[in-house]
Write an enzyme that holds these catalytic residues in place. Structure first.
Site, PDB file in Angstrom:
ATOM      1  N   THR A 122       0.906  -1.172  -0.063  1.00  0.00           N
ATOM      2  CA  THR A 122       0.171  -0.051   0.130  1.00  0.00           C
ATOM      3  C   THR A 122       0.888   1.180  -0.096  1.00  0.00           C
ATOM      4  O   THR A 122       1.757   1.316   0.917  1.00  0.00           O
ATOM      5  CB  THR A 122      -0.898   0.065   1.068  1.00  0.00           C
ATOM      6  OG1 THR A 122      -1.729  -1.161   1.099  1.00  0.00           O
ATOM      7  CG2 THR A 122      -1.827   1.195   1.189  1.00  0.00           C
ATOM      8  N   GLU A 150      -3.464  -5.231  -2.809  1.00  0.00           N
ATOM      9  CA  GLU A 150      -3.774  -6.435  -2.136  1.00  0.00           C
ATOM     10  C   GLU A 150      -5.133  -6.171  -1.207  1.00  0.00           C
ATOM     11  O   GLU A 150      -4.708  -4.965  -0.404  1.00  0.00           O
ATOM     12  CB  GLU A 150      -2.753  -6.840  -1.493  1.00  0.00           C
ATOM     13  CG  GLU A 150      -3.154  -8.257  -0.737  1.00  0.00           C
ATOM     14  CD  GLU A 150      -3.729  -9.332  -1.515  1.00  0.00           C
ATOM     15  OE1 GLU A 150      -3.172  -9.552  -2.539  1.00  0.00           O
ATOM     16  OE2 GLU A 150      -4.883  -9.881  -1.295  1.00  0.00           O
ATOM     17  N   LEU A 152      -6.531  -8.303   1.105  1.00  0.00           N
ATOM     18  CA  LEU A 152      -6.780  -9.329   2.222  1.00  0.00           C
ATOM     19  C   LEU A 152      -6.759  -8.805   3.340  1.00  0.00           C
ATOM     20  O   LEU A 152      -6.253  -7.751   3.855  1.00  0.00           O
ATOM     21  CB  LEU A 152      -5.742 -10.368   2.018  1.00  0.00           C
ATOM     22  CG  LEU A 152      -4.273 -10.124   2.356  1.00  0.00           C
ATOM     23  CD1 LEU A 152      -3.937 -10.252   3.797  1.00  0.00           C
ATOM     24  CD2 LEU A 152      -3.317 -10.986   1.759  1.00  0.00           C
ATOM     25  N   LEU A 252     -20.775  -2.325  10.076  1.00  0.00           N
ATOM     26  CA  LEU A 252     -21.775  -1.326  10.732  1.00  0.00           C
ATOM     27  C   LEU A 252     -21.752  -1.757  12.267  1.00  0.00           C
ATOM     28  O   LEU A 252     -22.828  -1.341  12.715  1.00  0.00           O
ATOM     29  CB  LEU A 252     -22.819  -1.391  10.065  1.00  0.00           C
ATOM     30  CG  LEU A 252     -23.752  -0.074   9.747  1.00  0.00           C
ATOM     31  CD1 LEU A 252     -22.928   1.053   9.299  1.00  0.00           C
ATOM     32  CD2 LEU A 252     -24.796  -0.270   8.863  1.00  0.00           C
ATOM     33  N   CYS A 262      -3.541  -1.690   8.994  1.00  0.00           N
ATOM     34  CA  CYS A 262      -3.933  -1.064   7.782  1.00  0.00           C
ATOM     35  C   CYS A 262      -4.726   0.024   8.092  1.00  0.00           C
ATOM     36  O   CYS A 262      -4.294   1.288   7.520  1.00  0.00           O
ATOM     37  CB  CYS A 262      -4.714  -2.190   6.982  1.00  0.00           C
ATOM     38  SG  CYS A 262      -3.346  -3.327   6.452  1.00  0.00           S
TER      39      CYS A 262
HETATM   40  C1  UDX Z   1      -8.152  -4.230   6.326  1.00  0.00           C
HETATM   41  C2  UDX Z   1      -9.191  -4.280   5.044  1.00  0.00           C
HETATM   42  O1  UDX Z   1     -10.562  -4.851   5.337  1.00  0.00           O
HETATM   43  C3  UDX Z   1      -8.382  -5.061   4.164  1.00  0.00           C
HETATM   44  O2  UDX Z   1      -9.421  -5.249   2.879  1.00  0.00           O
HETATM   45  C4  UDX Z   1      -6.988  -4.586   3.570  1.00  0.00           C
HETATM   46  O3  UDX Z   1      -6.362  -5.345   2.925  1.00  0.00           O
HETATM   47  C5  UDX Z   1      -6.222  -4.556   4.955  1.00  0.00           C
HETATM   48  O4  UDX Z   1      -6.894  -3.757   6.006  1.00  0.00           O
HETATM   49  P1  UDX Z   1      -7.749  -5.805   8.358  1.00  0.00           P
HETATM   50  O5  UDX Z   1      -6.859  -4.965   8.959  1.00  0.00           O
HETATM   51  O6  UDX Z   1      -7.433  -7.367   8.474  1.00  0.00           O
HETATM   52  O7  UDX Z   1      -8.119  -5.660   6.880  1.00  0.00           O
HETATM   53  O8  UDX Z   1      -8.902  -5.707   9.297  1.00  0.00           O
HETATM   54  P2  UDX Z   1     -10.517  -5.384   9.068  1.00  0.00           P
HETATM   55  O9  UDX Z   1     -11.348  -6.782   9.157  1.00  0.00           O
HETATM   56  O10 UDX Z   1     -10.826  -4.528   8.000  1.00  0.00           O
HETATM   57  O11 UDX Z   1     -10.874  -4.785  10.477  1.00  0.00           O
HETATM   58  C6  UDX Z   1     -10.303  -3.606  10.697  1.00  0.00           C
HETATM   59  C7  UDX Z   1     -10.733  -3.215  12.180  1.00  0.00           C
HETATM   60  O12 UDX Z   1     -12.095  -2.531  12.186  1.00  0.00           O
HETATM   61  C8  UDX Z   1     -10.779  -4.198  13.251  1.00  0.00           C
HETATM   62  O13 UDX Z   1     -10.120  -3.744  14.441  1.00  0.00           O
HETATM   63  C9  UDX Z   1     -12.163  -4.630  13.390  1.00  0.00           C
HETATM   64  O14 UDX Z   1     -12.496  -5.044  14.814  1.00  0.00           O
HETATM   65  C10 UDX Z   1     -12.923  -3.105  13.242  1.00  0.00           C
HETATM   66  N1  UDX Z   1     -14.274  -3.231  12.857  1.00  0.00           N
HETATM   67  C11 UDX Z   1     -14.338  -3.921  11.815  1.00  0.00           C
HETATM   68  C12 UDX Z   1     -15.220  -2.599  13.596  1.00  0.00           C
HETATM   69  O15 UDX Z   1     -14.959  -1.915  14.527  1.00  0.00           O
HETATM   70  N2  UDX Z   1     -16.521  -2.618  13.215  1.00  0.00           N
HETATM   71  C13 UDX Z   1     -16.942  -3.391  11.996  1.00  0.00           C
HETATM   72  O16 UDX Z   1     -18.323  -3.297  11.724  1.00  0.00           O
HETATM   73  C14 UDX Z   1     -16.116  -4.036  11.382  1.00  0.00           C
END
Ligand code: UDX
Length: 438
Positions: A122, A150, A152, A252, A262
């Site tokens: 990124t 990416e 993921l 949500l 990320c």
């Molecule tokens: C994220 C992106 O989703 C992914 O596409 C990118 O490649 C990398 O960054 P990730 O860091 O694995 O992935 O976590 P993600 O599932 O996005 O969750 C991020 C944070 O948001 C977590 O701390 C999660 O607990 C929080 N979250 C998620 C909420 O507080 N509420 C939600 O409804 C969803």
């Protein structure tokens, strides 16, 4: 196809294993000798569901090998994927792209004229074009450089790599596009859309997607603040607005907010890049997104103080250390932010996590509780749920109630069956809701 994957962190390791599983011949390159030794021995250096077995299978099939530097075999690679880290700079909010430059410089001596360099890291928009110019100068001929962001997620990384929602290719020449289309053919054959675009758009897609996800979370967290003040229930509200197809129910969930390696970093990098480009006001709202995220953690600390009449000297158990379930990643974890704030106020903080305790012991040994959640709970006057592990959903409030010093619960993720906890005698608070305790 023969490929190299340069940089074996979360992204690179997953990409290398997944692409070997798809049938490509992959060499993973990583200067950290200890990490290479681990991977060669089939040991995954982090926890990610399904990836350990996939790594073992890929090594067994001889489609995956590792090295600390490029060798002769890199010369036959059709694609070199750049997967190195782009962490936040130590002195600003900007992303540090220096590892990308080192990776490209190390690649030039083994780069064949037809090989494609495909960046997956990124990056701030504009990086790819500069990197292409730098590489072409060093190589003495125009190199084929593409950007292939990416998406993921930790916890579902392997599945996200093998069956992504979409593949995005930022390209400037037909050859790169053809090679990458062929490379991803096993995935696109199953119906995954592939979008081609220019370099800056491909770079922006990634930070825009992550900034949008962070905004969606902060939106519902802002609504949660209003719901708390108005006597409403943000969880039920989210269900209701999520049924509108234009809004959708994903991302949500109100609670202690987003963390990880990320979303927080990408939001800050987006703000910094907009400033550099002279359009800082376009990203102004993201300051609010960050502020809302920080306030939700403070809200938990305030609730803890109210519940206990001050937290100094009080034993508090935090359920969860990882930034989300199904990972042992502690980066920018809301749980640990809350732990620190409570610790600063003099509380005796104990943190439990089903998977991340070894990482916690390395980074914050003073908070690490017993691996057994009931032992960790011993004498706690307050339990705060900060990471929504399935194990916690299934936790027996009656049994836990026999271990703690006082039955106070704050559900920071709206995970638990509140009526059940209350019937076991717990005083319950939950973010964005107005829980009545009898
Ligand atoms: C994220 C992106 O989703 C992914 O596409 C990118 O490649 C990398 O960054 P990730 O860091 O694995 O992935 O976590 P993600 O599932 O996005 O969750 C991020 C944070 O948001 C977590 O701390 C999660 O607990 C929080 N979250 C998620 C909420 O507080 N509420 C939600 O409804 C969803």
């Amino acid at each position: 196809m023969n490929i190299t994957v340069i940089g074996l962190g979360y992204l690179g390791t997953t990409h290398a294993v997944a692409m070997a599983q798809l049938g490509h011949d992959v060499i993973g390159i990583e200067p950290n000798a200890a990490r290479v030794a681990d991977l060669e021995a089939g040991r995954l250096p982090f926890y990610e569901p399904g990836l350990q077995d996939a790594l073992t299978a890929a090594i067994g099939s001889a489609r995956l090998s590792f090295a600390t530097a490029h060798g002769e075999s890199s010369k036959t690679a059709a694609v070199h994927f750049l997967c190195v880290g782009t962490p936040q700079s130590s002195d600003s909010n900007k992303a540090d792209t220096s590892y990308l430059y080192s990776a490209v410089e190390a690649l030039i001596p083994v780069l064949s004229t037809d090989a494609v360099i495909a960046g997956k890291s990124t990056v701030p928009v504009g990086t790819a074009a500069e990197l292409a110019e730098h590489a072409s100068k060093l190589a003495g001929h125009p190199v084929h450089l593409a950007w292939n962001p990416e998406f993921l997620r930790e916890g579902t990384a392997l599945q996200d790599s093998l069956a992504p929602d979409r593949i995005v290719l930022g390209v400037t020449d037909e050859h790169s596009e053809n090679v990458l289309r062929e490379f991803y053919a096993p995935i696109t054959a199953t119906g995954t859309p592939l979008l081609t675009t220019d370099l800056p758009t491909a770079e922006l897609v990634k930070v825009a997607a992550n900034s949008f996800l962070a905004t969606k979370i902060s939106f519902i967290n802002a609504v949660a603040e209003v719901a708390e003040a108005a006597g409403a229930d943000a969880v039920r509200l989210a269900e209701a607005i999520g049924l509108d197809e234009r809004i959708g129910s994903k991302f949500l969930r109100n609670g202690v907010g987003y963390g990880g390696g990320c979303l927080p970093k990408d939001v800050r990098a987006f703000i910094a890049r907009a400033e550099d480009l002279g359009v800082s006001s376009a990203a102004d709202f993201l300051h609010d997104v960050e502020a809302i995220n920080a306030r939700r953690r403070e809200r938990v600390v305030t609730l803890a103080q109210q519940t206990l009449g001050g937290v100094s000297g009080k034993r508090i158990l935090i359920l969860g250390a990882a930034f989300k379930p199904d990972t042992d990643d502690l980066r920018e974890s809301a749980a640990l932010d809350i732990a620190k704030q409570l610790d600063d106020l003099g509380a005796k903080v104990v943190v439990h996590d089903p998977m991340a305790l070894p990482a916690l012991v390395r980074q914050h040994p003073q908070w690490a509780g017993d691996q057994d959640v009931f032992a960790a709970a011993s004498g706690a006057e307050l339990v705060i749920l900060a990471t929504e592990w399935r194990q916690y959903r299934e936790l027996d409030p009656f049994e836990l109630g026999t271990k703690v010093g006082a039955k106070n619960l704050i559900d920071g993720r709206n995970l638990l069956d509140i009526a059940r906890w209350q019937s076991a005698g717990w005083h319950v608070d939950a973010l964005g809701r107005n829980i009545k305790n009898g």
